[in-house]
Structure formats: structure tokens, C-alpha cells
Write a protein that holds these residues in place. Structure first.
Motif, mmCIF file in Angstrom:
data_model
loop_
_atom_site.group_PDB
_atom_site.id
_atom_site.type_symbol
_atom_site.label_atom_id
_atom_site.label_comp_id
_atom_site.label_asym_id
_atom_site.label_seq_id
_atom_site.Cartn_x
_atom_site.Cartn_y
_atom_site.Cartn_z
ATOM 1 N N TYR A 74 -11.201 -9.820 2.299
ATOM 2 C CA TYR A 74 -10.104 -10.643 1.788
ATOM 3 C C TYR A 74 -9.242 -9.784 0.869
ATOM 4 C CZ TYR A 74 -7.678 -14.115 -1.129
ATOM 5 O OH TYR A 74 -6.738 -14.839 -1.818
ATOM 6 N N ALA A 75 -7.928 -9.953 0.989
ATOM 7 C CA ALA A 75 -7.018 -9.245 0.087
ATOM 8 C C ALA A 75 -5.678 -9.952 0.076
ATOM 9 C CB ALA A 75 -6.844 -7.782 0.521
ATOM 10 N N THR A 76 -4.972 -9.792 -1.012
ATOM 11 C CA THR A 76 -3.597 -10.270 -1.126
ATOM 12 C C THR A 76 -2.729 -9.095 -1.556
ATOM 13 O OG1 THR A 76 -3.824 -10.903 -3.455
ATOM 14 C CG2 THR A 76 -4.360 -12.576 -1.792
ATOM 15 N N ALA A 77 -1.438 -9.204 -1.325
ATOM 16 C CA ALA A 77 -0.504 -8.156 -1.731
ATOM 17 C C ALA A 77 0.870 -8.771 -1.894
ATOM 18 C CB ALA A 77 -0.468 -7.032 -0.691
ATOM 19 N N VAL A 78 1.685 -8.158 -2.725
ATOM 20 C CA VAL A 78 3.048 -8.606 -2.944
ATOM 21 C C VAL A 78 3.960 -7.390 -2.953
ATOM 22 C CG1 VAL A 78 2.776 -8.567 -5.455
ATOM 23 C CG2 VAL A 78 4.572 -9.974 -4.425
ATOM 24 N N VAL A 79 5.118 -7.522 -2.318
ATOM 25 C CA VAL A 79 6.082 -6.427 -2.223
ATOM 26 C C VAL A 79 7.464 -6.964 -2.552
ATOM 27 C CG1 VAL A 79 7.179 -4.741 -0.694
ATOM 28 C CG2 VAL A 79 4.744 -5.195 -0.478
ATOM 29 N N GLY A 80 8.241 -6.208 -3.317
ATOM 30 C CA GLY A 80 9.626 -6.553 -3.582
ATOM 31 C C GLY A 80 9.808 -7.442 -4.788
ATOM 32 N N ALA A 81 11.059 -7.746 -5.040
ATOM 33 C CA ALA A 81 11.435 -8.576 -6.183
ATOM 34 C C ALA A 81 12.088 -9.854 -5.685
ATOM 35 C CB ALA A 81 12.399 -7.820 -7.096
ATOM 36 N N VAL A 82 11.954 -10.928 -6.469
ATOM 37 C CA VAL A 82 12.577 -12.212 -6.151
ATOM 38 C C VAL A 82 14.094 -12.011 -6.051
ATOM 39 C CG1 VAL A 82 12.931 -14.553 -6.992
ATOM 40 C CG2 VAL A 82 10.717 -13.431 -7.332
ATOM 41 N N PRO A 83 14.795 -12.574 -5.065
ATOM 42 C CA PRO A 83 14.318 -13.587 -4.099
ATOM 43 C C PRO A 83 13.819 -13.012 -2.778
ATOM 44 C CG PRO A 83 16.689 -13.431 -3.963
ATOM 45 C CD PRO A 83 16.279 -12.451 -5.037
ATOM 46 N N GLU A 84 13.736 -11.676 -2.656
ATOM 47 C CA GLU A 84 13.293 -11.060 -1.405
ATOM 48 C C GLU A 84 11.821 -10.657 -1.466
ATOM 49 O OE1 GLU A 84 15.244 -11.085 1.194
ATOM 50 O OE2 GLU A 84 16.813 -11.976 -0.041
ATOM 51 N N GLN A 85 11.114 -11.171 -2.452
ATOM 52 C CA GLN A 85 9.703 -10.846 -2.608
ATOM 53 C C GLN A 85 8.870 -11.500 -1.509
ATOM 54 O OE1 GLN A 85 6.915 -12.498 -5.856
ATOM 55 N NE2 GLN A 85 7.624 -10.550 -6.697
ATOM 56 N N VAL A 86 7.909 -10.761 -1.000
ATOM 57 C CA VAL A 86 6.999 -11.274 0.022
ATOM 58 C C VAL A 86 5.566 -11.171 -0.501
ATOM 59 C CG1 VAL A 86 6.268 -11.186 2.429
ATOM 60 C CG2 VAL A 86 8.531 -10.347 1.788
ATOM 61 N N TRP A 87 4.871 -12.289 -0.477
ATOM 62 C CA TRP A 87 3.458 -12.325 -0.844
ATOM 63 C C TRP A 87 2.658 -12.672 0.403
ATOM 64 C CZ3 TRP A 87 -0.292 -16.194 -0.688
ATOM 65 C CH2 TRP A 87 -1.481 -15.910 -1.373
#
Length: 664
Positions: A74-87
Motif C-alpha cells: 500500500y502506498a499513496t503519493a501526491v504530485v503538483g500544486a493546487v489546483p493541478e495537484q494529483v493525489w
């Protein structure tokens, strides 16, 4: 199926509890045939080649490796900054190994953007893994989640004549498995097995939560899921319910790897008053005593508490839950359809300004329903505006229903509807602008340079893309759709020569158990209509398959099936010619001369073979589109010998859309 509002979850739990499984579909097909199960959000879309898409691509390159390397899978990740952020999060089943986990999530990242094109919020389920990504990854404290839909493996296969007792025994096993997953596993995963007695078959269970939850949170999630769904399976041989943050499943056949972690057993018939366990009690008797304690004390208490919580939150949160439920409906109401249309309304002044008041210089083409104009919106986005002619027989209400259909269909290989305008006697449909226009113009155009630009690799990509788009319409979308007017002029090509199916004016929705329909008024295009549709008004996914087969043969040969000059000079229509060469073993001679010698003969012959399978005279012999996609994707799949095509002997000439009455 009974439903109940989900108990509130702590904010750090997984963001979106996606309702799964498609109940109406899964009641009708075997379990394995249903994979994958994609669920697309409706709140936000991102644009092609946008920062959001770039961030999503970065996650696709890293997250599967991170999950497979994690001891909890299991893993999570987040890339980018709001509003183009993807989690994003990835989770593999607790009994999977690292290699199968990596392969599953890699495939998920390939499939999900296709199934949920440009959706910022999307989830896909496979048997061994689940992938979810979104631009939002936390929920407010009072979020109750959407209503959960579940499926039964076989709606007609009853386990026993004593369903009440079987359900009680199953509940004990399911809850024991959930207990083990929550408190005895770092992966928050457990499997169970029970051999109750000779009256019932063995039962196998599975329970899993995301490993970021505490034991109490995991148990609460599973308790809410089990309490509101267990009785809905009603004596069936298997069932499964999925939220993103927890899941449970049972079947009467083994489905997990390795030995079960939890085992229960009972005697038959049950003793009226079981004796207390003693030091001399045997192993089987100790299991039975534990089972009785769980059944007699823990289970009723747990069920009562869950029932009270469920009822209280249903009363208090009903408006919230109702709003959540509309987020991902499987089949919406007429009011919801109209709301969908209203949400994409664009005022006429904006479209007049975008197209230069529908200036002739911006005209892209004209069809049976009206002209199409290129336009540019104030934000710089290019659009294609279809202006329905005033002589069109489509009424406003009928148009709205069609728009509601198209607005719900989102796939990389379908043209995306952006907006609609129904003002000042104008009926305008606004689509994404596809710069390379139609396959018909590029493939059959008089410009030799344009024809030369379509290499074999591009042609193969177009064939495969059309097949995937049709598979989505026929099998994978929320609505089962038969297009009814597939032809080269309704296949648009984007800047990368990816095909997009367009023009759903004649499309029809089928129920999931419906295989065909009959109309007394045939509408379509000569050369592409299946014989059973043209002559008797019978249409189905197999009539769409016929049209697809015609296009495949046209793409390979560079010739129209209804080309008046070619048909008058040769032995007959294209299908006749291809079949004659196929029987003579000289079908390679029909390959488009513009390709020269720069094409792989094996791939070309395979495409012709698939095209002939799709145009067979017997509709039942034609393959479904998921089989076609598999045939195109692997040269190890053995293809059956095609039978004689359903020849079209009739009107030749241009791609004229026809409408005719037939005698039924």
C-alpha cells in the motif's frame, strides 16, 4: 439490495469511498468477466496535455513501484500544486506478491485514463489491486460516503434450503475474518474458511482495509460494510462489496492464495445447549464453542449497535447522503439527466463570437443534421460547434435526452461533449476540436500527400482505438450503447492520430440484459449497415461490430465499401472482393498501394482476418469488441476461420445517411 449510509470516518482515512460493484451488470456475468471495474467522477475534468495530466503521468511512473516495494502493499503519493495537484493511492490484496502487484497497478494506470478520460477523480478495481486518484484526498468529518452497491455471483444458485441458518453461520465467519484483519495483521488483511456441516458447502471469506487505518477504524469500516450488505446476498454462492478503504468478500469456492487465517467449524445438527469447554475438550469442540460464543454474544451485540448507528445516521444525514449518491449513479433519473444538460449550457452569444457568427470561413463540414464550425472560446480553447439545421426532425426534448447520454460517456476514443446551446431557435452542440478531422477525409481524400501520411502504424492505432471505444460503449460504460451509424466519416482523428468516435444522434441505450432491438424505421449509412439491420430492422452490438469490420477493411485497403467507381470496375463491393481474395490466398494484394512495402504483412493479414470475422453474415458468429481488442493486442490468440460475409448488394455512391421503413 438494501442500502444504508456509511458510518462517519476520521478525516485521515482514504478520501473517497467509491461505490462498487455494478449490480445490474454483475448479476448477469461471471465474476472474472467483470474485471476491471472503473468508476469515473463527475465533479471536475482536466484538459489534454495539461499540468494535471503531466502530474498523473509522473504518478504512473512511480506509484506502482512504491506499492509493490512496500511491506503492506500500500502506498499513496501526491504530485503538483493546487489546483493541478494529483493525489493517488494504490493497494494490492494482502495475499499478492510484489511482481503481480506491480503488474496489476501498472495495467491500472494504463486502463483508467482510457476508461475515465480527463476525469480528475477516478477509481478502478481489479481482483488483486485497486487504484484511485483525485485532486482532493481528504473528506470533511461528517462525510458519510455514497451508498454501496454489491453483487452476487449467481443470482439463481442457492446454497441451501435453510438460508436463515446459513446467513447466521456466514455472518460469524465474515465477522471473525474482519476481526482478524483489523487486529492481527499489519496489512489489515485476513482470509477465512468454514466447513460448517454436510448441509452447506465450504465457505471462503476475505476482509481488507487500507493499512493506514488503526485497528479500531478498520473494524468500524468493515462492520458498517458488513451490516448493511450481508443480508442482501440472500443465500447466494458468493458476493463482494467494495469501498476504497475497506472490502469484504465470500464465495463457496477458493479464491485466495495460501491457507486461511481464520477457521470455523460446526456440527450438524447443532446441539440445543452446548456444553462449556473443558481441559479435555477436543480441537473440533473448542472451535464449535468459540463459534457459539461469537454467534450468541458478540454477533447480536455488534449487529444491534450497527443497526442503531446506521438508523441514526440515516435519519440525520439523509440529505447529505442523497447528494453523495448522485455523484456516481449507474442509471440516473430524467431529472438528473436534465440537470446534467443544464450544467453544460453555453449562451448563444458566446458561440456566435467564437465562430465569427458562423462565418463560412470557419465551416469544417456539413452532414445530415447540419453544419459544423470551428470556434475559439475566450479562454483560447478550440471547439467544434455543430449547428443543427432547422429542418432537422429532432425535437428539443429528444435532443436533451441524447445530450444527457453523450455527456455521461467519457473515454479517450470518444469525442468529448463540452456544451450545448438551446437559445433563440438555435440548437448548437459544442465538442472538443479534433484538428485532423475525419478518417474519411484522410483515408479517401484526393490529396495524395495527405493519403501518404497515414502510415501502417497510424492505421493500426486507429483500428485499435476504434475497437477500444466500442468496447467501452458496449461493455464497460455505465450505459450499454449501440451507435448504429459507425462509418469512416464519424471517426475523428486528433493531433496524434488517435481516433475518436463521434455523432451519437442515432445511438440507442440498451439495458444490461438486452441483446438486441427491432425498429420499423432503419437509419444508417449504405455500405456500413449489417444485413439483419438493413433488411429486418434488427440492431445490436453485433450490428456495430459489422460496421467496425467494414471500416477495418477500408483502413487496410484504402477503398470505400460503397465506392461507386471501384465497384463498377471490379467484381462488386469491397466485402465481396476481399472475400474472393481471402479464399484465393491473395488478400495481401489488396493492401493500400500508398503503403508501398513498408508494412508488416503478418499484422496486416491479422487485421483483415479480424475484419472478416466482424462482417460475417451470422450476427452470432461475430466477435464482441472485448474479444476484438484481445485479438488485436496479441498475436498468440488463435483466430477462427471466418465464414462468408453478409454481403451488401445495393446502393452505391457517397456516404449517404438513409432512413427507410421495413416490414417486420
Amino acid at each position: 439490495m438494501r442500502t444504508c449510509t456509511k458510518l462517519p470516518m476520521a478525516p485521515h482515512l482514504l478520501a473517497v469511498a467509491v461505490a462498487a460493484i455494478i449490480a445490474a451488470v454483475s448479476l448477469l456475468v461471471p465474476r472474472a468477466a467483470g474485471y476491471p471495474w472503473p468508476f469515473c467522477g463527475t465533479s471536475n475534468d482536466f484538459k489534454p496535455n495539461s499540468t494535471y495530466q503531466a502530474n498523473l503521468n509522473l504518478l504512473a511512473a512511480t506509484l506502482p513501484k512504491n506499492v509493490s516495494a512496500s511491506p503492506t502493499l500500500y502506498a499513496t503519493a501526491v504530485v503538483g500544486a493546487v489546483p493541478e495537484q494529483v493525489w493517488a493511492m494504490g493497494l494490492c490484496r494482502g495475499d499478492a506478491n510484489a511482481s503481480s502487484c506491480l503488474a496489476c497497478l501498472t495495467q491500472a494506470f494504463q486502463d483508467l485514463p482510457n476508461d475515465c478520460s480527463y476525469n480528475k477523480d477516478a477509481t478502478i478495481y481489479y481482483d488483486p489491486c485497486v487504484l484511485h486518484y483525485s485532486d482532493v484526498h481528504t473528506l470533511p468529518d461528517d462525510d458519510t460516503g455514497p451508498t454501496t452497491l454489491s453483487y452476487t455471483i449467481n443470482n439463481n444458485a442457492n446454497v441451501t434450503s435453510d438460508p436463515a441458518r446459513f446467513e447466521r453461520l456466514l455472518a460469524a465467519l465474515v465477522n471473525a475474518t474482519a476481526e482478524h484483519a483489523a487486529y492481527n495483521s499489519t496489512r489489515r488483511f485476513a482470509t477465512g474458511e468454514a466447513d460448517f456441516d454436510q448441509e452447506f458447502p465450504k465457505v471462503y471469506t476475505l476482509a481488507q482495509c487500507t493499512p493506514d487505518q488503526t485497528p479500531a477504524q478498520c473494524r468500524r469500516c468493515l462492520s458498517g460494510l458488513i451490516s448493511q450488505s450481508l443480508d442482501g446476498f440472500q443465500n447466494n454462492i458468493g458476493g463482494r462489496v467494495l469501498w476504497v478503504n475497506c472490502t469484504w468478500r465470500y464465495e463457496t469456492a477458493p479464491f485466495f492464495n495460501g491457507p486461511a487465517m481464520v477457521r470455523l467449524a460446526s456440527s450438524s445438527p447443532p446441539a440445543p445447549a452446548p456444553a462449556p469447554a473443558t481441559a479435555a475438550t477436543g480441537r473440533g469442540e473448542r472451535k464449535y464453542s468459540v463459534f457459539i460464543v461469537v454467534l450468541a454474544v458478540v454477533l447480536p451485540t455488534l449487529a444491534a449497535l450497527n443497526l442503531v448507528f446506521c438508523f441514526c445516521f440515516w435519519r440525520r444525514r439523509r440529505p447529505v447522503a442523497h447528494a453523495k449518491q448522485s455523484r456516481k449513479p449507474m442509471y440516473s433519473t430524467e431529472a438528473e439527466d436534465m440537470e446534467t444538460v443544464d450544467s453544460i449550457m453555453i449562451d448563444v452569444s458566446t458561440l456566435r463570437a467564437a465562430t465569427g457568427n458562423f462565418d463560412e470561413s470557419n465551416k469544417l463540414g456539413e452532414g445530415g443534421f447540419g453544419a459544423v464550425y470551428k470556434g475559439v472560446l475566450p479562454d483560447g480553447d478550440e471547439i467544434a460547434v455543430k449547428r443543427l439545421s432547422k429542418s432537422s426532425t429532432q425535437g428539443v426534448e429528444e435532443l436533451k435526452n441524447e445530450l444527457a447520454l453523450v455527456a455521461k460517456l467519457k473515454h479517450r476514443n470518444l469525442v468529448r461533449l463540452i456544451g450545448v446551446c438551446l437559445e433563440q431557435q438555435e440548437r448548437l452542440l459544442v465538442y472538443e476540436f479534433v484538428p485532423n478531422r475525419s478518417l474519411d477525409l484522410i483515408l479517401f481524400g484526393t490529396d495524395d500527400k495527405r493519403e501518404q501520411q497515414l502510415s501502417w502504424e497510424q492505421r493500426y492505432k486507429i483500428i485499435n482505438g476504434i475497437a477500444r471505444g466500442l468496447q467501452y460503449l458496449h461493455e464497460d460504460s455505465q450505459l450499454k450503447v449501440v451507435h448504429r451509424d459507425l462509418k469512416a466519416s464519424n471517426i475523428l482523428l486528433d493531433v496524434d492520430m488517435n481516433p475518436k468516435i463521434s455523432d451519437f444522434g442515432l445511438a440507442r441505450i440498451f439495458s444490461r440484459d438486452q441483446t438486441q432491438a427491432v425498429t420499423s424505421r432503419v437509419v444508417g449509412t449504405y455500405g456500413y449497415m449489417a444485413p439483419e439491420y438493413l433488411m429486418r430492422g434488427n440492431y445490436s452490438v453485433k450490428s456495430d461490430a459489422f460496421s467496425f469490420g467494414v471500416m477495418v477493411l477500408e483502413i487496410v485497403t484504402g477503398r470505400k465499401n460503397n465506392d461507386s467507381y471501384y465497384n463498377s470496375q471490379k467484381s462488386g463491393d469491397l466485402l465481396t472482393t476481399v472475400w474472393e481474395h481471402w479464399e484465393a490466398g491473395t488478400v495481401a494484394e489488396l493492401v493500400d498501394p500508398s503503403l508501398g512495402e513498408s508494412f508488416p504483412e503478418g499484422d496486416v493479414l491479422r487485421c483483415i482476418h479480424i475484419g472478416l470475422l466482424c462482417v460475417q453474415g451470422d450476427p452470432a458468429a461475430r466477435p464482441v469488441m472485448s474479444s476484438v481488442v484481445m485479438m488485436l493486442g496479441s498475436d498468440t490468440v488463435t483466430l477462427q476461420a471466418p465464414s462468408k460475409p453478409g454481403f451488401f448488394a445495393g446502393k452505391s455512391g457517397t456516404n449517404t445517411t438513409v432512413s427507410a421503413d421495413v416490414s417486420l
